[in-house]
Design a protein around this motif. Structure first.
Motif, mmCIF file in Angstrom:
data_model
loop_
_atom_site.group_PDB
_atom_site.id
_atom_site.type_symbol
_atom_site.label_atom_id
_atom_site.label_comp_id
_atom_site.label_asym_id
_atom_site.label_seq_id
_atom_site.Cartn_x
_atom_site.Cartn_y
_atom_site.Cartn_z
ATOM 1 N N MET A 109 0.858 -1.166 0.000
ATOM 2 C CA MET A 109 0.000 0.000 0.000
ATOM 3 C C MET A 109 0.905 1.230 0.000
ATOM 4 N N THR A 110 0.648 2.134 -0.900
ATOM 5 C CA THR A 110 1.479 3.336 -1.012
ATOM 6 C C THR A 110 1.028 4.367 0.016
ATOM 7 N N LEU A 111 1.806 5.421 0.132
ATOM 8 C CA LEU A 111 1.489 6.487 1.084
ATOM 9 C C LEU A 111 0.171 7.163 0.718
ATOM 10 N N ALA A 112 -0.056 7.386 -0.561
ATOM 11 C CA ALA A 112 -1.296 8.034 -1.000
ATOM 12 C C ALA A 112 -2.516 7.179 -0.655
ATOM 13 N N GLU A 113 -2.406 5.883 -0.861
ATOM 14 C CA GLU A 113 -3.524 4.995 -0.521
ATOM 15 C C GLU A 113 -3.758 4.973 0.984
ATOM 16 N N SER A 114 -2.695 4.989 1.770
ATOM 17 C CA SER A 114 -2.825 4.998 3.226
ATOM 18 C C SER A 114 -3.516 6.267 3.706
ATOM 19 N N VAL A 115 -3.137 7.388 3.133
ATOM 20 C CA VAL A 115 -3.766 8.660 3.508
ATOM 21 C C VAL A 115 -5.242 8.640 3.113
ATOM 22 N N LEU A 116 -5.549 8.110 1.941
ATOM 23 C CA LEU A 116 -6.938 8.038 1.486
ATOM 24 C C LEU A 116 -7.776 7.152 2.406
ATOM 25 N N VAL A 117 -7.228 6.017 2.815
ATOM 26 C CA VAL A 117 -7.947 5.122 3.722
ATOM 27 C C VAL A 117 -8.160 5.808 5.072
ATOM 28 N N SER A 118 -7.154 6.522 5.561
ATOM 29 C CA SER A 118 -7.290 7.234 6.842
ATOM 30 C C SER A 118 -8.363 8.305 6.757
ATOM 31 N N ILE A 119 -8.368 9.069 5.676
ATOM 32 C CA ILE A 119 -9.372 10.121 5.509
ATOM 33 C C ILE A 119 -10.767 9.514 5.417
ATOM 34 N N MET A 120 -10.900 8.414 4.707
ATOM 35 C CA MET A 120 -12.207 7.762 4.615
ATOM 36 C C MET A 120 -12.663 7.247 5.980
ATOM 37 N N GLY A 121 -11.735 6.689 6.754
ATOM 38 C CA GLY A 121 -12.088 6.201 8.089
ATOM 39 C C GLY A 121 -12.547 7.322 8.995
ATOM 40 N N PHE A 122 -11.782 8.427 8.994
ATOM 41 C CA PHE A 122 -12.169 9.578 9.820
ATOM 42 C C PHE A 122 -13.506 10.155 9.371
ATOM 43 N N SER A 123 -13.731 10.234 8.062
ATOM 44 C CA SER A 123 -14.991 10.801 7.587
ATOM 45 C C SER A 123 -16.171 9.910 7.964
ATOM 46 N N ILE A 124 -15.996 8.609 7.944
ATOM 47 C CA ILE A 124 -17.074 7.707 8.355
ATOM 48 C C ILE A 124 -17.381 7.889 9.836
ATOM 49 N N VAL A 125 -16.337 7.968 10.658
ATOM 50 C CA VAL A 125 -16.538 8.129 12.096
ATOM 51 C C VAL A 125 -17.233 9.453 12.398
ATOM 52 N N PHE A 126 -16.741 10.558 11.825
ATOM 53 C CA PHE A 126 -17.359 11.849 12.094
ATOM 54 C C PHE A 126 -18.755 11.954 11.491
#
Length: 90
Positions: free
Chosen positions: A1-18
């Protein structure tokens, strides 16, 4: 998993939680408006009267003992060496 994909997954996780937190906040607001309105349609019950307050009896011996022990601990002194003449609230 590249850095860009990791950042995208993190942003999606945070957006789902919020997003879910915002959804729960809205649900709580709706429930707080709906349920009192439904309860108001039924019989109105008189408010219970408050009981008379109990008389306050101040026993300061425990507070004096605690304050004395703290002073003795800080000064490394024996309680019999101290003479506490008065304690007042600041």
């Amino acid at each position: 998993m590249t850095l860009a994909e990791s950042v995208l997954v993190s942003i999606m996780g945070f957006s789902i939680v919020f997003g879910m937190l915002a959804f729960l906040a809205i649900v709580i607001l709706v429930f707080s408006k709906v349920f009192p309105a439904l309860a108001g349609k039924g019989q109105k019950q008189p408010a219970p009267q408050a009981a008379a307050p109990a008389p306050v009896v101040e026993d300061k011996s425990e507070a004096v003992a605690i304050i004395t022990s703290v002073i003795c601990e800080e000064l490394n002194a024996d309680p019999k060496e101290l003479s506490i003449r008065g304690i007042r609230e600041v």
